[in-house]
Write a protein that holds these residues in place. Structure first.
Motif, PDB file in Angstrom:
ATOM      1  N   PHE A 127       0.920  -0.981   0.308  1.00 35.63           N
ATOM      2  CA  PHE A 127       0.089   0.240  -0.311  1.00 35.63           C
ATOM      3  C   PHE A 127       0.918   1.283   0.067  1.00 35.63           C
ATOM      4  CE2 PHE A 127      -2.229   3.358   2.378  1.00 35.63           C
ATOM      5  CZ  PHE A 127      -3.147   3.799   1.166  1.00 35.63           C
ATOM      6  N   TYR A 128       2.055   0.924   0.893  1.00 35.43           N
ATOM      7  CA  TYR A 128       3.211   2.224   0.963  1.00 35.43           C
ATOM      8  C   TYR A 128       3.636   2.948  -0.320  1.00 35.43           C
ATOM      9  CZ  TYR A 128       6.456   5.652   2.543  1.00 35.43           C
ATOM     10  OH  TYR A 128       7.898   6.815   1.908  1.00 35.43           O
ATOM     11  N   THR A 129       3.956   1.227  -0.578  1.00 33.64           N
ATOM     12  CA  THR A 129       5.005   1.762  -2.542  1.00 33.64           C
ATOM     13  C   THR A 129       4.286   2.227  -3.302  1.00 33.64           C
ATOM     14  OG1 THR A 129       6.383  -0.208  -1.231  1.00 33.64           O
ATOM     15  CG2 THR A 129       6.531   0.260  -3.991  1.00 33.64           C
ATOM     16  N   ASN A 130       2.664   1.573  -2.927  1.00 27.85           N
ATOM     17  CA  ASN A 130       1.900   2.455  -4.165  1.00 27.85           C
ATOM     18  C   ASN A 130       1.700   3.618  -4.347  1.00 27.85           C
ATOM     19  OD1 ASN A 130      -0.006   1.150  -7.065  1.00 27.85           O
ATOM     20  ND2 ASN A 130      -1.367   2.175  -5.249  1.00 27.85           N
ATOM     21  N   ALA A 131       1.372   3.666  -3.064  1.00 28.03           N
ATOM     22  CA  ALA A 131       0.678   5.549  -2.602  1.00 28.03           C
ATOM     23  C   ALA A 131       1.904   6.056  -3.153  1.00 28.03           C
ATOM     24  CB  ALA A 131       0.590   5.759  -1.148  1.00 28.03           C
ATOM     25  N   SER A 132       3.047   5.995  -2.670  1.00 33.56           N
ATOM     26  CA  SER A 132       4.560   6.968  -3.141  1.00 33.56           C
ATOM     27  C   SER A 132       4.977   6.661  -4.560  1.00 33.56           C
ATOM     28  CB  SER A 132       5.835   5.491  -2.650  1.00 33.56           C
ATOM     29  OG  SER A 132       7.118   6.222  -3.591  1.00 33.56           O
ATOM     30  N   VAL A 155      -9.673  19.694  -3.493  1.00 33.64           N
ATOM     31  CA  VAL A 155      -9.222  19.063  -3.182  1.00 33.64           C
ATOM     32  C   VAL A 155      -7.868  19.113  -2.198  1.00 33.64           C
ATOM     33  CG1 VAL A 155      -7.646  18.558  -5.380  1.00 33.64           C
ATOM     34  CG2 VAL A 155      -9.368  19.533  -5.475  1.00 33.64           C
ATOM     35  N   THR A 156      -7.939  17.915  -1.584  1.00 29.28           N
ATOM     36  CA  THR A 156      -6.282  18.124  -1.086  1.00 29.28           C
ATOM     37  C   THR A 156      -5.130  16.993  -1.308  1.00 29.28           C
ATOM     38  OG1 THR A 156      -7.339  16.379   0.396  1.00 29.28           O
ATOM     39  CG2 THR A 156      -8.231  18.775   1.572  1.00 29.28           C
ATOM     40  N   GLU A 157      -4.568  16.960  -0.641  1.00 26.55           N
ATOM     41  CA  GLU A 157      -3.596  16.217  -1.007  1.00 26.55           C
ATOM     42  C   GLU A 157      -3.838  14.442  -0.945  1.00 26.55           C
ATOM     43  OE1 GLU A 157       1.563  16.469  -0.415  1.00 26.55           O
ATOM     44  OE2 GLU A 157       0.408  14.099   0.797  1.00 26.55           O
ATOM     45  N   ASP A 203      -3.374  13.561   6.614  1.00 26.31           N
ATOM     46  CA  ASP A 203      -1.666  13.866   6.514  1.00 26.31           C
ATOM     47  C   ASP A 203      -1.267  12.639   6.053  1.00 26.31           C
ATOM     48  OD1 ASP A 203       0.595  15.119   6.757  1.00 26.31           O
ATOM     49  OD2 ASP A 203       1.225  14.784   8.929  1.00 26.31           O
ATOM     50  N   THR A 204      -0.842  13.059   4.789  1.00 23.49           N
ATOM     51  CA  THR A 204      -0.097  12.184   4.284  1.00 23.49           C
ATOM     52  C   THR A 204       1.647  12.408   3.532  1.00 23.49           C
ATOM     53  OG1 THR A 204      -1.337  12.715   1.884  1.00 23.49           O
ATOM     54  CG2 THR A 204      -2.056  10.832   2.936  1.00 23.49           C
ATOM     55  N   SER A 205       1.817  13.559   4.528  1.00 23.74           N
ATOM     56  CA  SER A 205       3.347  13.799   4.164  1.00 23.74           C
ATOM     57  C   SER A 205       3.970  12.654   4.720  1.00 23.74           C
ATOM     58  CB  SER A 205       3.578  15.364   5.285  1.00 23.74           C
ATOM     59  OG  SER A 205       3.300  15.124   6.205  1.00 23.74           O
ATOM     60  N   PHE A 206       3.550  11.950   5.040  1.00 21.00           N
ATOM     61  CA  PHE A 206       4.908  10.657   5.411  1.00 21.00           C
ATOM     62  C   PHE A 206       4.990   9.854   4.200  1.00 21.00           C
ATOM     63  CE2 PHE A 206       5.109   5.978   6.152  1.00 21.00           C
ATOM     64  CZ  PHE A 206       6.340   6.403   6.857  1.00 21.00           C
TER      65      PHE A 206
END
Length: 223
Positions: A127-132, A155-157, A203-206
């Motif tokens: 999931f993280y890799t795809n989001a990245s 619209v948000t990130e 918060d998807t800044s991670f």
């Protein structure tokens, strides 16, 4: 990756003018040094909104209260996709907590679907890799459109990344750059607009944007 979808496209004259003006006159505004998408596959998708065809016998877990953190973001998507069930397989063959298709798994370096279903830590890493990957592809659009309102939704990130999980980054690009005129619905009628609204404000800044990332199996024990 092929997938059964219902795809609707309306491009009124006014919206068309906005789109072509944006794609030419303002194209330079979207350029961010180091982030380019030539030769990247943009039309893959991950989820399709359906009840699981095969699932574990354990009762669905309740959505934890994790606020607007990255963990809250991924858990909210996982609950929406499969009620948090790592072993679910829907009627179209989409697998796991986040409902990944085989083609997208291969794109991210995951080739053993049985192992994928049996290892929750692998699903979380995927999931993280795809989001990245999606964040890399959509970084210009995140910068350009965050804070704007399209079809009545701010619209948000996190909304953009959630929509990319549903529809693929290519469809999200088209939706944003046509100011909502070019729609996308999956086979069950779930839209980009709905995902942008439902998963807004996390918060998807991670998530670090990475071009063509692959799941690092050597680090799964750390997740």
């Amino acid at each position: 990756m092929s997938k059964k979808i219902v795809k609707l496209s309306w491009l009124p004259v006014v919206a068309g003018s906005l789109f072509f003006s944006f794609s030419t006159k303002k194209a330079a505004d979207l350029e961010i040094e180091g982030f380019t998408t030539p030769h990247l596959e943009l039309n893959y998708t991950v989820s399709i909104d359906a009840l699981p065809l095969k699932a574990s016998k354990a009762p669905a877990k309740a959505l934890p209260k994790l606020g607007k953190s990255y963990t809250g973001f991924k858990e909210a998507i996982g609950f929406k996709e499969s009620r948090g069930d790592y072993s679910s397989i829907n009627e179209y063959g989409y697998m796991g907590k986040y409902q990944f298709g085989k083609g997208t798994l291969n794109l991210l370096g995951v080739y053993n679907t049985q192992e994928f279903l049996e290892r929750p830590e692998l699903q979380e890493a995927t999931f993280y890799t795809n989001a990245s990957r999606n964040k890399w592809i959509l970084i210009r659009d995140i910068k350009r459109f965050s804070g704007k309102t399209i079809n009545g939704v701010e619209v948000t990130e996190s909304g953009i990344l959630a929509a990319a999980h549903l529809a693929g980054p290519g469809s999200v690009k088209k939706y944003l750059r046509s100011y909502g005129a070019q729609m996308f619905n999956d086979a069950f009628g779930t839209s980009i607009k709905y995902y942008m609204k439902r998963f807004a404000g996390y918060d998807t800044s991670f998530i670090e944007p990475v071009k063509n990332p692959r799941v690092d199996f050597s680090k799964l024990s750390e997740i």
